[in-house]
Design a protein around this motif. Structure first.
Motif, PDB file in Angstrom:
ATOM      1  N   MET A  56     -63.751 -34.220 -10.941  1.00  0.00           N
ATOM      2  CA  MET A  56     -62.369 -33.796 -10.403  1.00  0.00           C
ATOM      3  C   MET A  56     -61.383 -34.491 -11.285  1.00  0.00           C
ATOM      4  SD  MET A  56     -62.755 -32.013  -8.139  1.00  0.00           S
ATOM      5  CE  MET A  56     -61.224 -31.937  -7.242  1.00  0.00           C
ATOM      6  N   ALA A  57     -61.537 -35.693 -12.035  1.00  0.00           N
ATOM      7  CA  ALA A  57     -60.508 -35.906 -13.158  1.00  0.00           C
ATOM      8  C   ALA A  57     -60.352 -35.044 -14.338  1.00  0.00           C
ATOM      9  CB  ALA A  57     -60.946 -37.588 -13.398  1.00  0.00           C
ATOM     10  N   GLU A  58     -61.406 -34.674 -14.701  1.00  0.00           N
ATOM     11  CA  GLU A  58     -61.285 -33.662 -15.946  1.00  0.00           C
ATOM     12  C   GLU A  58     -60.752 -32.234 -15.506  1.00  0.00           C
ATOM     13  OE1 GLU A  58     -64.655 -31.485 -18.762  1.00  0.00           O
ATOM     14  OE2 GLU A  58     -65.313 -32.602 -17.182  1.00  0.00           O
ATOM     15  N   ARG A  59     -61.215 -31.699 -14.409  1.00  0.00           N
ATOM     16  CA  ARG A  59     -60.747 -30.318 -14.200  1.00  0.00           C
ATOM     17  C   ARG A  59     -59.584 -30.265 -13.285  1.00  0.00           C
ATOM     18  NH1 ARG A  59     -64.522 -26.629 -15.699  1.00  0.00           N
ATOM     19  NH2 ARG A  59     -66.283 -27.574 -16.799  1.00  0.00           N
ATOM     20  N   CYS A  60     -59.185 -31.335 -12.372  1.00  0.00           N
ATOM     21  CA  CYS A  60     -58.063 -31.096 -11.455  1.00  0.00           C
ATOM     22  C   CYS A  60     -57.022 -32.240 -11.769  1.00  0.00           C
ATOM     23  CB  CYS A  60     -58.688 -31.503 -10.026  1.00  0.00           C
ATOM     24  SG  CYS A  60     -57.594 -31.283  -8.804  1.00  0.00           S
ATOM     25  N   GLY A  61     -57.493 -33.247 -12.362  1.00  0.00           N
ATOM     26  CA  GLY A  61     -56.571 -34.099 -12.900  1.00  0.00           C
ATOM     27  C   GLY A  61     -56.181 -35.405 -12.011  1.00  0.00           C
ATOM     28  N   VAL A  62     -57.221 -35.498 -10.880  1.00  0.00           N
ATOM     29  CA  VAL A  62     -57.059 -36.791 -10.023  1.00  0.00           C
ATOM     30  C   VAL A  62     -57.107 -38.168 -10.699  1.00  0.00           C
ATOM     31  CG1 VAL A  62     -57.972 -35.505  -7.936  1.00  0.00           C
ATOM     32  CG2 VAL A  62     -59.484 -36.804  -9.275  1.00  0.00           C
ATOM     33  N   ASN A  63     -56.615 -39.069 -10.274  1.00  0.00           N
ATOM     34  CA  ASN A  63     -56.680 -40.292 -10.944  1.00  0.00           C
ATOM     35  C   ASN A  63     -58.337 -40.599 -11.159  1.00  0.00           C
ATOM     36  OD1 ASN A  63     -57.002 -43.280 -11.436  1.00  0.00           O
ATOM     37  ND2 ASN A  63     -55.098 -43.573 -10.465  1.00  0.00           N
ATOM     38  N   ASP A  64     -58.544 -41.155 -12.350  1.00  0.00           N
ATOM     39  CA  ASP A  64     -60.149 -41.207 -12.782  1.00  0.00           C
ATOM     40  C   ASP A  64     -60.537 -42.721 -12.344  1.00  0.00           C
ATOM     41  OD1 ASP A  64     -58.867 -42.699 -14.772  1.00  0.00           O
ATOM     42  OD2 ASP A  64     -59.865 -41.565 -16.373  1.00  0.00           O
TER      43      ASP A  64
END
Length: 273
Positions: A63-71
């Motif tokens: 989700m961080a990689e493909r959506c940009g949520v906080n990793d």
């Protein structure tokens, strides 16, 4: 209205909270990631994930990689984000697949589990593909799923209950459509443009599927990472005004070469002799 540039669209997405600092809180995102990892099929959105995503941290990484949520796994509460650059990147990938559909005069099925937000995005896209020569699939009549009717208007399939268009994550309505088409001997669509379980079910059935997903709906991003879905566009799928999606839709259709009545390039005056 003029077609937004990439930079202008990014600014618009952030200002309207389609991307950037979105309304979905961090704890809600993480709760959904955990439930998916724990095998709650409601959050699989029609995909068969098996035991490949049983670690919540693996889901968060995608989700961080493909959506940009906080990793940061330690970020448990408060604001979360969708990266608007990733949104536009995915729109451009979607545009390429729409162009391919137009060039091939493909049969295309549209469906939404988020009629309050995304219905007109799908309708405008269906209109553009029809103008380009595609056949927009008409679903069989009389279909029932999840105690509701599977209906279609404005070229988009949806679930209706009690004279109300229903927000649903379920794959059952799309399964009802595809099963009925197969039973009737009708050819299946070459492309499905959808969201939620409608997109997940189509991709799981082996159809080319592209669609939209929010940052608390990780399954479609996992499906894209595995190749089950061709494109998943990250966005908040129900902002305060559905007209906020119009510049995004214009950008998508322009990138696909499908926008009607695009303004002509200004004439260049010849210098005086």
């Amino acid at each position: 209205m003029p077609i937004p540039s990439r930079a202008a669209l990014v600014d618009h997405l952030v200002r309207t909270r389609i991307a950037g600092d979105v309304a979905t809180p961090r704890d809600n995102n993480l709760s959904h990631y955990r439930k998916l990892a724990n095998g709650d099929r409601h959050y699989w959105l029609g995909l068969e994930l098996g035991d490949r995503w049983t670690d919540e941290q693996d889901v968060l990484a995608v989700m961080a990689e493909r959506c940009g949520v906080n990793d940061d796994p330690a970020h448990r509460q408060g604001q979360d984000t969708i990266d608007p650059e990733l949104t536009v990147d995915a729109l451009e990938r979607m545009a390429a697949r729409l162009r391919k559909a137009a060039d091939g005069r493909e049969r295309v099925l549209f469906a939404t589990g988020h009629p309050g937000g995304l219905l007109d995005v799908h309708r405008q896209t269906a209109d553009a593909l029809r103008r380009a020569g595609c056949e927009i699939v008409r679903i069989p009549s009389g279909l029932i799923a999840d105690e509701g009717l599977v209906v279609q208007f404005a070229d988009v399939a949806m679930l209706e209950r009690g004279a109300t268009l229903w927000h649903t994550h379920s794959p059952a309505p799309m399964a009802a459509i595809l099963d009925a088409m197969a039973h009737l001997g009708r050819p299946l669509p070459g492309l499905v443009v959808a969201d939620h379980g409608w997109a997940g079910c189509a991709g799981q059935r082996g159809l080319d599927a592209i669609g939209y997903a929010d940052c608390n709906d990780p399954a479609l991003f996992l499906g894209e990472s595995e190749g089950t879905l061709q494109v998943t566009v990250p966005l908040d799928d129900h902002v305060t005004d559905p007209r906020f999606y119009d510049p995004m839709t214009d950008y998508l259709l322009h990138a696909a070469g499908l926008l009607e009545d695009e303004p002509a390039e200004p004439a260049v005056e010849e210098p005086a002799a």
